[in-house]
Design a protein around this motif. Structure first.
Motif, PDB file in Angstrom:
ATOM      1  N   LEU A  47      35.781 -71.470 127.964  1.00 39.61           N
ATOM      2  CA  LEU A  47      36.706 -72.452 127.398  1.00 39.61           C
ATOM      3  C   LEU A  47      36.240 -72.963 126.038  1.00 39.61           C
ATOM      4  CD1 LEU A  47      37.540 -74.548 130.590  1.00 39.61           C
ATOM      5  CD2 LEU A  47      39.084 -73.008 129.364  1.00 39.61           C
ATOM      6  N   THR A  48      34.940 -73.029 125.844  1.00 40.50           N
ATOM      7  CA  THR A  48      34.400 -73.614 124.620  1.00 40.50           C
ATOM      8  C   THR A  48      34.076 -72.590 123.549  1.00 40.50           C
ATOM      9  OG1 THR A  48      33.397 -75.347 125.957  1.00 40.50           O
ATOM     10  CG2 THR A  48      32.611 -75.140 123.707  1.00 40.50           C
ATOM     11  N   PHE A  49      33.411 -71.513 123.922  1.00 36.91           N
ATOM     12  CA  PHE A  49      32.826 -70.638 122.913  1.00 36.91           C
ATOM     13  C   PHE A  49      33.442 -69.245 122.820  1.00 36.91           C
ATOM     14  CE2 PHE A  49      29.388 -73.641 124.002  1.00 36.91           C
ATOM     15  CZ  PHE A  49      29.257 -74.227 122.753  1.00 36.91           C
ATOM     16  N   SER A  50      34.434 -68.940 123.610  1.00 37.79           N
ATOM     17  CA  SER A  50      35.015 -67.601 123.559  1.00 37.79           C
ATOM     18  C   SER A  50      36.371 -67.558 122.877  1.00 37.79           C
ATOM     19  CB  SER A  50      35.152 -67.033 124.979  1.00 37.79           C
ATOM     20  OG  SER A  50      33.884 -66.906 125.558  1.00 37.79           O
ATOM     21  N   SER A  51      36.926 -68.705 122.580  1.00 40.51           N
ATOM     22  CA  SER A  51      38.277 -68.703 122.018  1.00 40.51           C
ATOM     23  C   SER A  51      38.249 -68.563 120.506  1.00 40.51           C
ATOM     24  CB  SER A  51      39.014 -69.984 122.400  1.00 40.51           C
ATOM     25  OG  SER A  51      38.537 -71.072 121.632  1.00 40.51           O
ATOM     26  N   ASN A  52      39.318 -68.049 119.978  1.00 43.87           N
ATOM     27  CA  ASN A  52      39.456 -67.959 118.528  1.00 43.87           C
ATOM     28  C   ASN A  52      39.745 -69.327 117.921  1.00 43.87           C
ATOM     29  OD1 ASN A  52      39.026 -65.202 118.442  1.00 43.87           O
ATOM     30  ND2 ASN A  52      41.167 -64.758 118.846  1.00 43.87           N
ATOM     31  N   ARG A  53      39.997 -70.299 118.755  1.00 48.39           N
ATOM     32  CA  ARG A  53      40.290 -71.644 118.266  1.00 48.39           C
ATOM     33  C   ARG A  53      39.040 -72.522 118.205  1.00 48.39           C
ATOM     34  NH1 ARG A  53      42.883 -75.755 116.996  1.00 48.39           N
ATOM     35  NH2 ARG A  53      42.664 -77.748 118.005  1.00 48.39           N
ATOM     36  N   LEU A  54      38.413 -72.785 119.335  1.00 43.78           N
ATOM     37  CA  LEU A  54      37.314 -73.742 119.365  1.00 43.78           C
ATOM     38  C   LEU A  54      36.004 -73.205 118.785  1.00 43.78           C
ATOM     39  CD1 LEU A  54      37.800 -75.578 122.769  1.00 43.78           C
ATOM     40  CD2 LEU A  54      38.131 -76.484 120.462  1.00 43.78           C
ATOM     41  N   LEU A  55      35.722 -71.929 118.985  1.00 43.46           N
ATOM     42  CA  LEU A  55      34.455 -71.389 118.495  1.00 43.46           C
ATOM     43  C   LEU A  55      34.298 -71.554 116.983  1.00 43.46           C
ATOM     44  CD1 LEU A  55      31.782 -69.916 118.811  1.00 43.46           C
ATOM     45  CD2 LEU A  55      33.062 -67.771 118.630  1.00 43.46           C
ATOM     46  N   PRO A  56      35.267 -71.152 116.171  1.00 38.24           N
ATOM     47  CA  PRO A  56      35.081 -71.321 114.721  1.00 38.24           C
ATOM     48  C   PRO A  56      34.944 -72.792 114.305  1.00 38.24           C
ATOM     49  CG  PRO A  56      36.961 -69.877 115.162  1.00 38.24           C
ATOM     50  CD  PRO A  56      36.513 -70.446 116.470  1.00 38.24           C
ATOM     51  N   ILE A  57      35.636 -73.679 114.989  1.00 33.85           N
ATOM     52  CA  ILE A  57      35.516 -75.103 114.684  1.00 33.85           C
ATOM     53  C   ILE A  57      34.106 -75.580 115.041  1.00 33.85           C
ATOM     54  CG2 ILE A  57      36.334 -77.428 115.266  1.00 33.85           C
ATOM     55  CD1 ILE A  57      39.125 -76.113 115.792  1.00 33.85           C
ATOM     56  N   ASP A  58      33.635 -75.200 116.217  1.00 38.55           N
ATOM     57  CA  ASP A  58      32.297 -75.600 116.664  1.00 38.55           C
ATOM     58  C   ASP A  58      31.240 -75.106 115.689  1.00 38.55           C
ATOM     59  OD1 ASP A  58      29.754 -75.365 118.639  1.00 38.55           O
ATOM     60  OD2 ASP A  58      31.215 -76.757 119.479  1.00 38.55           O
ATOM     61  N   LEU A  59      31.324 -73.844 115.274  1.00 34.24           N
ATOM     62  CA  LEU A  59      30.334 -73.294 114.349  1.00 34.24           C
ATOM     63  C   LEU A  59      30.399 -74.002 112.994  1.00 34.24           C
ATOM     64  CD1 LEU A  59      30.599 -69.497 115.224  1.00 34.24           C
ATOM     65  CD2 LEU A  59      28.902 -71.164 116.028  1.00 34.24           C
ATOM     66  N   ALA A  60      31.601 -74.332 112.527  1.00 36.25           N
ATOM     67  CA  ALA A  60      31.742 -75.043 111.254  1.00 36.25           C
ATOM     68  C   ALA A  60      31.158 -76.450 111.351  1.00 36.25           C
ATOM     69  CB  ALA A  60      33.213 -75.106 110.849  1.00 36.25           C
ATOM     70  N   ILE A  61      31.329 -77.096 112.490  1.00 37.15           N
ATOM     71  CA  ILE A  61      30.760 -78.431 112.671  1.00 37.15           C
ATOM     72  C   ILE A  61      29.241 -78.353 112.716  1.00 37.15           C
ATOM     73  CG2 ILE A  61      30.544 -80.353 114.337  1.00 37.15           C
ATOM     74  CD1 ILE A  61      33.622 -80.028 114.753  1.00 37.15           C
ATOM     75  N   ARG A  62      28.699 -77.316 113.313  1.00 35.73           N
ATOM     76  CA  ARG A  62      27.241 -77.131 113.319  1.00 35.73           C
ATOM     77  C   ARG A  62      26.713 -76.978 111.888  1.00 35.73           C
ATOM     78  NH1 ARG A  62      25.253 -76.855 118.124  1.00 35.73           N
ATOM     79  NH2 ARG A  62      26.782 -76.690 119.783  1.00 35.73           N
ATOM     80  N   ASP A  63      27.437 -76.235 111.073  1.00 35.84           N
ATOM     81  CA  ASP A  63      27.043 -76.078 109.677  1.00 35.84           C
ATOM     82  C   ASP A  63      27.136 -77.418 108.934  1.00 35.84           C
ATOM     83  OD1 ASP A  63      26.344 -74.479 107.316  1.00 35.84           O
ATOM     84  OD2 ASP A  63      28.396 -74.938 106.672  1.00 35.84           O
TER      85      ASP A  63
END
Length: 190
Positions: A94-110
């Protein structure tokens, strides 16, 4: 008397969603009011009916991300009624496999690398995610040190797997990640 039809206002959620999409694709510096208005196809004047400034939008974006990526995921996982391994896998999917949340999560980490407030929010989010892993693994493992180690390894595998460029000698990444999950979420042999 002539009836005047008012123009529908762009919803607040649309500004937040567009901001999250730009964040995911281009980073926080690209999240600009004028650019978002152009993407949406409106003037930037409507923005100020919802937000005092760009910083207020950025906070709203972080709140929306946290709600979707943590609150909603935890709620879905807790109500799934599945075994611990499936529960942990479901949270990861649900968190890290979607094309929606994963890129947002990675951008927030950056973004968090350069902004202390964002880093603090990310720490809170990651702590909540780790708490879910601890709870899940704790259902079949009673050694607190092992629970912590398995939780850390599971979280690192799911995040690090998106940065790793290595091949897996005749195996797919999906196969290797599934085997890693088996190792991390199967009860220990004691």
């Amino acid at each position: 008397m002539e009836h005047v039809v008012g123009v529908a206002r762009t919803p607040r959620s649309r500004w937040v969603e567009e901001g999250l999409q730009v964040l995911a694709s281009s980073g926080v510096d690209a999240v600009r009011v004028e650019a978002l208005a152009k993407r949406i196809g409106v003037t930037k004047g409507g923005f100020y009916g919802y937000f005092a400034d760009r910083d207020a939008l950025l906070v709203a974006m972080l709140e929306a991300w946290e709600s979707e990526a943590v609150d909603q995921v935890i709620e879905q996982v807790e109500h799934a009624g599945v075994d611990p391994k499936t529960k942990a896998r479901l949270a990861g999917v649900l968190t890290f496999s979607s094309n929606r949340l994963l890129p947002i999560d990675l951008a927030i980490r950056d973004w968090a690398r350069r902004d202390d407030d964002v880093a603090e929010r990310l720490r809170r989010v990651d702590n909540r995610r780790m708490a879910l892993l601890r709870e899940t693994i704790g259902e079949f493992c009673d050694d607190p040190d092992e629970v912590e180690a398995r939780s850390l390894l599971a979280f690192c595998a799911v995040i690090g797997g998106h940065f790793l460029a290595a091949d897996h000698e005749g195996r797919t990444r999906v196969q290797v990640m599934a085997r890693a999950a088996d190792l991390l979420f199967d009860p220990p042999d004691r």
